[in-house]
Write a protein that holds these residues in place. Structure first.
Motif, PDB file in Angstrom:
ATOM      1  N   UNK A 264      48.259  45.527  31.457  1.00 23.42           N
ATOM      2  CA  UNK A 264      48.596  43.992  31.341  1.00 23.42           C
ATOM      3  C   UNK A 264      47.294  43.220  31.934  1.00 23.42           C
ATOM      4  N   UNK A 265      46.692  43.302  32.889  1.00 25.79           N
ATOM      5  CA  UNK A 265      45.454  42.601  33.454  1.00 25.79           C
ATOM      6  C   UNK A 265      44.451  43.135  32.950  1.00 25.79           C
ATOM      7  N   UNK A 266      43.381  42.019  32.759  1.00 25.12           N
ATOM      8  CA  UNK A 266      41.867  42.351  32.652  1.00 25.12           C
ATOM      9  C   UNK A 266      41.176  41.759  33.571  1.00 25.12           C
ATOM     10  N   UNK A 267      39.873  42.373  33.697  1.00 22.63           N
ATOM     11  CA  UNK A 267      39.032  42.328  34.858  1.00 22.63           C
ATOM     12  C   UNK A 267      38.528  40.611  34.747  1.00 22.63           C
ATOM     13  N   UNK A 268      38.152  40.306  33.509  1.00 21.00           N
ATOM     14  CA  UNK A 268      37.544  39.024  33.120  1.00 21.00           C
ATOM     15  C   UNK A 268      38.458  37.937  33.710  1.00 21.00           C
ATOM     16  N   UNK A 269      40.046  38.151  33.813  1.00 24.52           N
ATOM     17  CA  UNK A 269      40.844  36.970  34.394  1.00 24.52           C
ATOM     18  C   UNK A 269      41.130  37.218  35.845  1.00 24.52           C
ATOM     19  N   UNK A 270      40.477  37.935  36.699  1.00 18.85           N
ATOM     20  CA  UNK A 270      40.652  38.220  38.027  1.00 18.85           C
ATOM     21  C   UNK A 270      39.782  37.190  38.557  1.00 18.85           C
ATOM     22  N   UNK A 271      40.416  36.452  39.569  1.00 17.39           N
ATOM     23  CA  UNK A 271      39.783  35.204  40.463  1.00 17.39           C
ATOM     24  C   UNK A 271      39.006  35.810  41.589  1.00 17.39           C
ATOM     25  N   UNK A 272      38.036  35.080  42.102  1.00 17.06           N
ATOM     26  CA  UNK A 272      37.438  35.226  43.232  1.00 17.06           C
ATOM     27  C   UNK A 272      38.353  35.467  44.437  1.00 17.06           C
ATOM     28  N   UNK A 273      38.391  36.614  45.214  1.00 15.87           N
ATOM     29  CA  UNK A 273      39.282  36.531  46.407  1.00 15.87           C
ATOM     30  C   UNK A 273      40.438  37.154  46.035  1.00 15.87           C
ATOM     31  N   UNK A 274      40.953  37.260  44.678  1.00 18.79           N
ATOM     32  CA  UNK A 274      42.260  37.798  44.514  1.00 18.79           C
ATOM     33  C   UNK A 274      42.512  39.188  44.793  1.00 18.79           C
ATOM     34  N   UNK A 275      42.494  39.494  46.154  1.00 21.84           N
ATOM     35  CA  UNK A 275      42.437  41.182  46.457  1.00 21.84           C
ATOM     36  C   UNK A 275      44.025  41.617  46.197  1.00 21.84           C
ATOM     37  N   UNK A 276      44.979  40.823  45.890  1.00 24.41           N
ATOM     38  CA  UNK A 276      46.265  41.361  45.392  1.00 24.41           C
ATOM     39  C   UNK A 276      46.165  42.032  43.957  1.00 24.41           C
TER      40      UNK A 276
END
Length: 440
Positions: A264-276
């Motif tokens: 589902x997810x991609x590394x490029x889309x993960x925001x800073x500090x989004x440790x979830x």
């Protein structure tokens, strides 16, 4: 009959189509189109829903007993039911004690008894020093044994060195048990940059693909030497797919899973500090995600399971957003089906394929012969699923104990309308799940 479902859309091993399903004493006894079945209760399903077999999730961390504030049997199995999952297999670690001997398995069973809303089985653990306990655990009914090749994150479940892994595999081969492996190479991780700070890219560099690739290559070689059955957990590196294909071609008893979050997810889309979004191995780039989908559709990846690994909000360190110190794990047990279906339909996949990956195949891999299919002789476990209905995830409305989810705020397709266990709808009022043992 006790119960009859009539629906224009039912997913059976033969595909999707109109069907009647008859149930007696909690088992499916008849499946067919236009069969004219009658029963004490008849459920007529609308055209907007599909009758699926109950999903089977063989990778769930319930964390009970000992870390019940992270999850627990009552909340985990309620979340499973809300997500269309009727059977889970609980991992041996993050509970206290870990399931590494028969006594700890007895503690786990006693803790779960009378508190589960779906059927629950148990994995055993392989850790340094417990080789002599493996056969007894196998005979006590665990579905196989989990080991780590790198730090597990909890000190009471240490990793196996290569020589220990080889000896344990040889032991398991002697009585036909499966080793399921968290395959990341500890040396590769030690030589990678240390994880710290709020940038996801920095965390990703700390768990490189090479760590997975090296560990999987080592597992394949040791499986070749010992003849043991091995299963690679939560594959995230698509680089490993060619070596998996070669091992299969050579006849090795090797199976592989991946998880909804890697699809589902991609590394490029993960925001800073989004440790979830932190998990190990990590969520990688979009191109890698697409290759995992190709491997899944090609059959190199056998199944999709949640690796539900929850924790308290405090352990995710939302106060600092530091990926280096936050707990690694995705809480996604309730959302696996809509997450996978959302991506699958965009790629031209059918619901029958999703059922194969999330019900039929995981049941087969652990030997649950009565699970994962709508077919005569199987348990009457069902999921009534509305595939075209969409919703936005609100972590506060999930049944997981803690409102932490990487899916929070994400729009997904597919709503579970109801879930049935052995012919009874799961309402959450009366836990009716059973504790399962591996069948000989």
């Amino acid at each position: 009959m006790d119960l009859v479902f009539r629906a224009r859309r039912v997913v059976t091993p033969d595909g999707e189509g109109p069907c009647e399903v008859g149930v007696e004493d909690g088992r499916i006894v008849a499946v067919g189109a236009g069969a004219g079945l009658t029963g004490d209760r008849v459920v007529e399903l609308g055209d907007d829903v599909v009758l699926l077999p109950g999903l089977v999730d063989t990778h769930v961390h319930v964390n009970d007993p000992g870390r019940t504030e992270w999850e627990g049997f009552e909340t985990a199995t309620r979340a499973a039911a809300a997500g269309g999952v009727t059977t889970i297999v609980d991992m041996p670690l993050n509970s206290l004690p870990p399931t590494v001997d028969v006594a700890s398995l007895a503690v786990k069973r006693k803790t779960a008894q009378g508190r589960v809303h779906v059927d629950v089985g148990f994995w055993g653990g392989a850790v340094p020093g417990n080789r002599g306990d493996l056969r007894a655990l196998h005979e006590a009914g665990v579905f196989g044994f989990k080991c780590f090749l790198a730090d597990s994150g909890v000190e009471e479940f240490p990793p196996l060195a290569e020589a220990e892994l080889e000896a344990d595999l040889a032991e398991l081969a002697g009585f036909g048990a499966t080793m399921i492996v968290h395959a990341e190479d500890s040396a590769a991780i030690e030589h990678a940059p240390e994880p710290h700070g709020t940038r996801y890219a920095d965390f990703l560099r700390s768990r490189p693909r090479e760590a997975e690739n090296l560990a999987i290559a080592r597992v394949i070689e040791l499986a070749r030497r010992t003849g043991a059955r091995v299963h690679i957990l939560h594959l995230s590196s698509s680089d490993a797919l060619p070596m998996i294909a070669r091992a299969r071609a050579d006849g090795l008893a090797l199976t592989v899973e991946t998880c909804p979050h890697y699809l589902t997810f991609a590394a490029e889309e993960i925001a800073d500090g989004a440790t979830q979004f932190k998990c190990c191995p990590p969520i990688r780039e979009a191109a890698n995600r697409d290759l995992l989908w190709q491997g899944l559709r090609a059959g190199l990846i056998d199944c999709v399971v949640s690796d539900h690994s929850p924790c308290t909000p405090e352990l995710k360190r939302f106060d600092t957003g530091d990926f280096g110190v936050a707990w690694g794990g995705i809480s996604g047990l309730q959302l696996g089906l809509p997450a996978v279906w959302t991506q699958a339909r965009q790629r031209g996949c059918s619901l029958a394929e999703v059922v194969h990956w999330m019900a039929e195949r995981p049941a087969s891999l652990v030997g649950l012969a009565a699970k994962g299919r709508i077919a005569p002789g199987h348990d009457a476990d069902f999921c009534v699923f509305a595939p075209d209905e969409e919703f936005v995830v609100d972590a506060g409305n999930l049944w997981h104990r803690n409102p932490v989810s990487a899916y929070h705020g994400r729009q997904l397709a597919g709503v579970v309308r109801s879930t049935w266990l052995r012919g009874e709808e799961i309402t959450g009022r009366h836990p009716a799940g059973r504790l399962l043992r591996r069948q000989p």
